[in-house]
Structure formats: C-alpha cells, structure tokens
Scaffold this active site. Structure first.
Site, short mmCIF file in Angstrom:
data_model
loop_
_atom_site.label_atom_id
_atom_site.label_comp_id
_atom_site.label_asym_id
_atom_site.label_seq_id
_atom_site.Cartn_x
_atom_site.Cartn_y
_atom_site.Cartn_z
N HIS A 84 0.83 -1.21 0.00
CA HIS A 84 0.00 0.00 0.00
C HIS A 84 0.86 1.26 0.00
O HIS A 84 0.45 2.30 0.48
CB HIS A 84 -0.96 0.01 1.20
CG HIS A 84 -1.90 -1.15 1.19
ND1 HIS A 84 -3.10 -1.14 0.50
CD2 HIS A 84 -1.81 -2.38 1.74
CE1 HIS A 84 -3.71 -2.30 0.65
NE2 HIS A 84 -2.95 -3.08 1.40
N HIS A 88 -0.95 3.12 -5.50
CA HIS A 88 -1.30 1.71 -5.33
C HIS A 88 -2.81 1.47 -5.41
O HIS A 88 -3.59 2.41 -5.42
CB HIS A 88 -0.77 1.19 -3.98
CG HIS A 88 -1.51 1.74 -2.80
ND1 HIS A 88 -1.22 2.98 -2.26
CD2 HIS A 88 -2.53 1.24 -2.06
CE1 HIS A 88 -2.03 3.20 -1.23
NE2 HIS A 88 -2.84 2.16 -1.08
N ASP A 90 -6.19 -0.93 -3.92
CA ASP A 90 -6.70 -1.79 -2.83
C ASP A 90 -7.61 -2.86 -3.42
O ASP A 90 -8.43 -2.57 -4.28
CB ASP A 90 -7.58 -0.98 -1.86
CG ASP A 90 -6.76 -0.06 -0.96
OD1 ASP A 90 -5.53 -0.11 -1.00
OD2 ASP A 90 -7.41 0.71 -0.22
N HIS A 94 -8.81 -5.93 1.54
CA HIS A 94 -7.99 -5.02 2.35
C HIS A 94 -8.61 -4.80 3.74
O HIS A 94 -7.91 -4.85 4.75
CB HIS A 94 -7.80 -3.70 1.62
CG HIS A 94 -6.92 -2.71 2.32
ND1 HIS A 94 -5.86 -3.09 3.11
CD2 HIS A 94 -6.93 -1.36 2.35
CE1 HIS A 94 -5.26 -2.01 3.59
NE2 HIS A 94 -5.90 -0.95 3.16
N GLU A 217 -5.08 4.71 -5.06
CA GLU A 217 -4.68 5.74 -4.10
C GLU A 217 -3.26 6.22 -4.35
O GLU A 217 -2.45 5.49 -4.92
CB GLU A 217 -4.82 5.16 -2.68
CG GLU A 217 -6.25 4.69 -2.43
CD GLU A 217 -6.44 3.83 -1.19
OE1 GLU A 217 -7.53 3.89 -0.60
OE2 GLU A 217 -5.52 3.09 -0.81
#
Ligand SMILES: *[C@@H]1O[C@H](CO)[C@@H](O)[C@H](O)[C@H]1NC(C)=O
Ligand SMILES: *[C@@H]1O[C@H](CO)[C@@H](O)[C@H](O)[C@H]1NC(C)=O
Ligand SMILES: *[C@@H]1O[C@H](CO)[C@@H](O)[C@H](O)[C@H]1NC(C)=O
Length: 252
Positions: A84, A88, A90, A94, A217
């Site tokens: 993370h 990256h 998810d 997660h 993200e």
C-alpha cells in the site's frame, strides 16, 4: 537468396530503428537518462508517483545485493515494499476479512474498471469528501471512473517523508452517497487513502462491500487539467495480496 534475406533484414532494421533514432531520447555523448512526467507531445500523462527512497513514507525499499563494482557479473537489486505504498490499488480483502479469506486479491480486480474513459475533477478545497461535497460535484450518471483532486495535491503531501493524517479523503457519508447515487466504479485519489483518516475503516467498508468499486490511491494529479481522459492502470498480479503498487497513466 542469401543476399535478398540480408537486404530484407537491413530494411526491417531501418524501419524499426528510424522512429527510435528520431525520438527525444538523449542518445548523445552524455549518458543521461531522460525522466518524464509527460509523453507524446503532451498527450500521455504519468500519474504514478516515482518510488524514491524517503518519499511518502517509503523509507529504504531497494537494495543492490550484487553489484558489478563488487565483482559481480551484473547488478541485481532486492525490492521490499509495503503493497500500500506510493501509487497503489486496494483489493476488497484489504478491510473485509471474509473477502480476503475467499481470495479477492489484486489478481481478481477487473481490468475493464481500471482502464477506460475517466473524469478528473477538482474537489472544493475547504472540506473532506462528504455527501454534500459529492452532490455538489454533479458527476453525471454513466461516468464510471473518477479521479478526485483535492488539497492533498496543493499541499504536496505525497512528496513528504512523514505520513500526514490531515489529508482529505472520503467521509463515510461521502462514500455512501457515491455508492448510492453514481455509477462510479473506479475511485482515484491523490493521497495514500481514499478514506479520510477520521473515517478510515468505515469509508473503506462502504467502498469494498459490493466488491465492484476499485480504489486507486496516491495518484500524482499535479500539472494535469481537470477533464476527460482515458485512464490506464495496471496492478501487479500478486496472488494473495490485498494491495499492489500500480502504474497509471492518462491519455488525452
Ligand atoms: C551497478 O552497480 C553499481 C554499484 O556497484 C552502480 O554504480 C551502477 O550504476 C550500477 N549499474 C547499473 C546498470 O545499474
Ligand atoms: C561492496 O562490498 C563492500 C564490502 O563488503 C560493501 O561495504 C559495499 O556496500 C558493497 N557495495 C555494493 C554496491 O554492493
Ligand atoms: C479532513 O479530515 C481530516 C481528518 O480525517 C482532518 O484532519 C482535516 O482537517 C480535514 N480537512 C478539511 C479540509 O476539512
């Protein structure tokens, strides 16, 4: 026959090398690689942060375990990275354990969601992403991929060494509003978490519940105008992992 083959090979070689020689690479006297954010005369934007030791809480993550300077035949590095970190993605596992156990890892993410037309929007700078803020953005139905640019970009948070929990992200009601009132399946954001720190787990749960929404993200949205692009994001095929570094680009 042999001569013909040679001539054909030469022609092929020329065809394939000409465009390369013609490129803006610095192949000249100086051995200096070109590092770019924008390619193809302003058509392709790299919206991935460079993984650089020290940036955005990365610390040291790359070690040269065999080096030519020390007599090895090659340079050979070892990578150790939290999945993370940096830009990256998810996976549903997660924050939802039963999805993790059932195998919803990054290898199961839909590449069709991660690739296609996308909207880059500017979020009002004075708030986290609440239901009210989501509503004010007037994102039309039918829009499936949205990259949200916030004050995180203005504050250059991704370039800071320390994690900063005052970043802007989705509050639980903002995430809920998105799920219930839009067709958005790809949510991109400009800091390490799509969920605001105060609603870290609740917002993630809202997004991951349906397993239809993918969170990307830590995007680098500096110096790109708001608008419509084609987004292309490709995670690593890490079996069993609930996250992965991801390379994302925007094409005009
Ligand atoms: C190989 O490793 C040496 C350090 O021993 C480094 O100076 C050099 O840049 C490396 N070469 C490549 C191709 O990475
Ligand atoms: C080369 O070996 C020396 C001595 O073991 C070590 O201190 C150094 O870090 C090594 N350098 C590289 C680039 O591997
Ligand atoms: C957003 O929320 C965080 C806590 O999650 C807070 O520290 C920050 O001040 C908020 N930002 C704004 C602009 O309201």
């Amino acid at each position: 026959m042999a001569t013909n083959t040679t001539i054909n090979s030469l022609i092929l070689l020329l065809i394939f090398t000409l465009p390369i020689l013609n490129c803006s690479c610095s192949l000249s006297d100086e051995l200096k690689p070109l590092r770019r954010e924008v390619y193809g005369n302003g058509r392709i934007f790299d919206i991935t942060h460079r993984y650089t030791a020290g940036a955005a809480g990365l610390g040291d993550f790359l070690w040269l375990v065999q080096s030519m300077k020390n007599g090895s035949l090659y340079n050979f590095s070892l990578l150790q990275l939290e999945v993370h970190s940096g830009t990256h993605v998810d996976a549903p596992g997660h924050m939802i354990d039963r999805y993790f156990d059932a195998g919803f890892d990054v290898d199961t993410l839909d590449l069709e969601v991660l690739n296609g037309p996308a909207l880059l929007v500017d979020v009002p700078r004075d708030n986290n992403i609440t239901a009210e803020v989501m509503e004010s953005l007037h994102i039309p139905k039918g829009v499936n991929r949205v990259l949200f640019r916030t004050s995180n970009t203005d504050r250059k948070l991704m370039f800071k060494e320390e994690f900063d929990s005052s970043y802007v992200g989705f509050m639980r009601d903002g995430a809920r509003w998105l799920v219930e009132n839009t067709d958005i399946k790809l949510v991109g954001i400009d800091y390490l978490s799509a969920a605001a720190f105060d609603d870290l787990v609740p917002s993630h749960l809202v997004f991951h519940e349906s397993r239809e929404i993918i969170l990307v993200e830590g995007l680098k949205l500096d110096d790109v105008s708001a608008g419509i692009y084609s987004v292309h994001c490709l995670p690593l095929r890490l079996s069993g992992s609930e996250g992965s570094p991801i390379r994302c680009i925007l094409i005009k």
